[in-house]
Design an enzyme around this catalytic site. Structure first.
Site, PDB file in Angstrom:
ATOM      1  N   HIS A  97       8.306  -0.403   5.377  1.00 24.05           N
ATOM      2  CA  HIS A  97       8.560  -0.814   6.761  1.00 24.05           C
ATOM      3  C   HIS A  97       7.245  -1.065   7.473  1.00 24.05           C
ATOM      4  O   HIS A  97       6.310  -0.264   7.381  1.00 24.05           O
ATOM      5  CB  HIS A  97       9.353   0.251   7.516  1.00 24.05           C
ATOM      6  CG  HIS A  97       9.616  -0.116   8.947  1.00 24.05           C
ATOM      7  ND1 HIS A  97      10.438  -1.171   9.292  1.00 24.05           N
ATOM      8  CD2 HIS A  97       9.141   0.392  10.118  1.00 24.05           C
ATOM      9  CE1 HIS A  97      10.472  -1.278  10.612  1.00 24.05           C
ATOM     10  NE2 HIS A  97       9.689  -0.347  11.136  1.00 24.05           N
ATOM     11  N   SER A  98       7.155  -2.194   8.187  1.00 26.63           N
ATOM     12  CA  SER A  98       5.989  -2.565   8.977  1.00 26.63           C
ATOM     13  C   SER A  98       4.756  -2.639   8.068  1.00 26.63           C
ATOM     14  O   SER A  98       4.755  -3.411   7.112  1.00 26.63           O
ATOM     15  CB  SER A  98       5.816  -1.569  10.129  1.00 26.63           C
ATOM     16  OG  SER A  98       4.944  -2.066  11.110  1.00 26.63           O
ATOM     17  N   MET A  99       3.714  -1.858   8.327  1.00 27.54           N
ATOM     18  CA  MET A  99       2.567  -1.859   7.426  1.00 27.54           C
ATOM     19  C   MET A  99       3.010  -1.597   5.990  1.00 27.54           C
ATOM     20  O   MET A  99       2.481  -2.172   5.033  1.00 27.54           O
ATOM     21  CB  MET A  99       1.543  -0.802   7.840  1.00 27.54           C
ATOM     22  CG  MET A  99       0.323  -0.744   6.914  1.00 27.54           C
ATOM     23  SD  MET A  99      -0.771   0.654   7.204  1.00 27.54           S
ATOM     24  CE  MET A  99      -0.010   1.896   6.157  1.00 27.54           C
ATOM     25  N   SER A 124      10.598  -4.647   5.324  1.00 27.63           N
ATOM     26  CA  SER A 124      11.258  -4.417   6.606  1.00 27.63           C
ATOM     27  C   SER A 124      10.260  -4.498   7.759  1.00 27.63           C
ATOM     28  O   SER A 124       9.161  -3.949   7.691  1.00 27.63           O
ATOM     29  CB  SER A 124      11.915  -3.026   6.586  1.00 27.63           C
ATOM     30  OG  SER A 124      12.305  -2.613   7.875  1.00 27.63           O
TER      31      SER A 124
END
Length: 258
Positions: A97-99, A124
């Site tokens: 998720h994200s990074m 994500s």
């Protein structure tokens, strides 16, 4: 890459909250900037015992807070890839998720380079690696960085009123943002594994075009799943996200029920 049967113990890098030696597959979970392995405890509980979740713990946080943070995403990907060599004796999927999405992508590239093809990659809350925004959050003041964390929705404003907690999370968060914001995609062969991109429809960190651009990064089957919510849509949409993950894995892994 040397592949051997996984041991029951975990390293400093991996949290195995619900050991499931008979699981049909493993899902490696990559936290967001400033995040920790514990973020994925509910995912592990929900997927066990059919899928064993390995949640990554980056240096510089929680029980690894005395270790120096890694401020280069490529270096972090190299270290994690080396760590995962122990766990490739059964189908291995990656979720970030994200990074964590960009990091999972770079680890997937390294795994495929070394002859280990992930059975699925889930990205994500992050734009495609080839799309660059000139973000400079890691250069912000402490107050600005903390305000940004609260705005994105991944951190409670009440928790950040605790000076001790702020002192614990701020260095790791800044280091993670530096690693992400100084990352530059290096062109190379597309992945071969199936790629599922998940995003919130109100996430100002990634628009739908930026999410759809992930399709160019794998020759495998591509899916784009859009959920209601902002950057941390997956907190409110946990059941639907887990169902999407399970569904894709069931398609790729023989014997795994939906």
């Amino acid at each position: 890459m040397t592949v051997r049967a996984a041991e029951t113990t975990t390293s400093a890098w991996i949290r195995r909250f619900h050991p499931a030696p008979a699981a049909a597959a493993r899902l490696v979970c990559f936290p967001h900037a400033g995040g920790a392995a514990s973020f994925y405890f509910p995912v592990s509980r929900a997927l066990s015992p059919d899928v064993e979740v390995l949640a990554l713990q980056y240096p510089g946080r929680q029980d690894r807070r005395t270790e120096p943070c890694v401020e280069d995403l490529g270096t972090l990907a190299d270290l994690i890839t080396r760590e995962l060599g122990t766990w490739c004796d059964k189908p291995l999927a990656l979720f970030g998720h994200s990074m964590g999405a960009t990091l999972a992508f770079e680890v997937a590239r390294r795994l495929e380079r070394d002859g280990v093809r992930p059975c699925a990659l889930f990205a994500s809350g992050r734009r495609a690696p080839s799309i660059h925004r000139d973000d400079r959050v890691h250069l912000s003041s402490d107050a600005e960085l903390l305000a940004g964390m609260v705005r994105l929705g991944g951190t409670s404003a009440q928790l950040l009123e605790d000076p001790e907690l702020v002192g614990a999370v701020l260095p790791a968060t800044r280091a993670d943002y530096k690693a992400l914001e100084t990352y530059r995609y290096a062109p190379g062969p597309a992945l071969h594994c199936p790629l599922t991109v998940l995003t919130g429809d109100a996430d100002d960190q990634v628009n739908l075009d930026e999410a759809a651009a992930w399709a160019e990064h794998s020759e495998g089957e591509f899916d784009l799943e859009v959920f209601p919510g902002g950057h941390f849509y997956l907190a409110a949409q946990a059941a639907a996200v887990i169902a999407a993950v399970r569904g894709r894995l069931a398609t790729e892994v023989p014997g795994l029920a939906r």
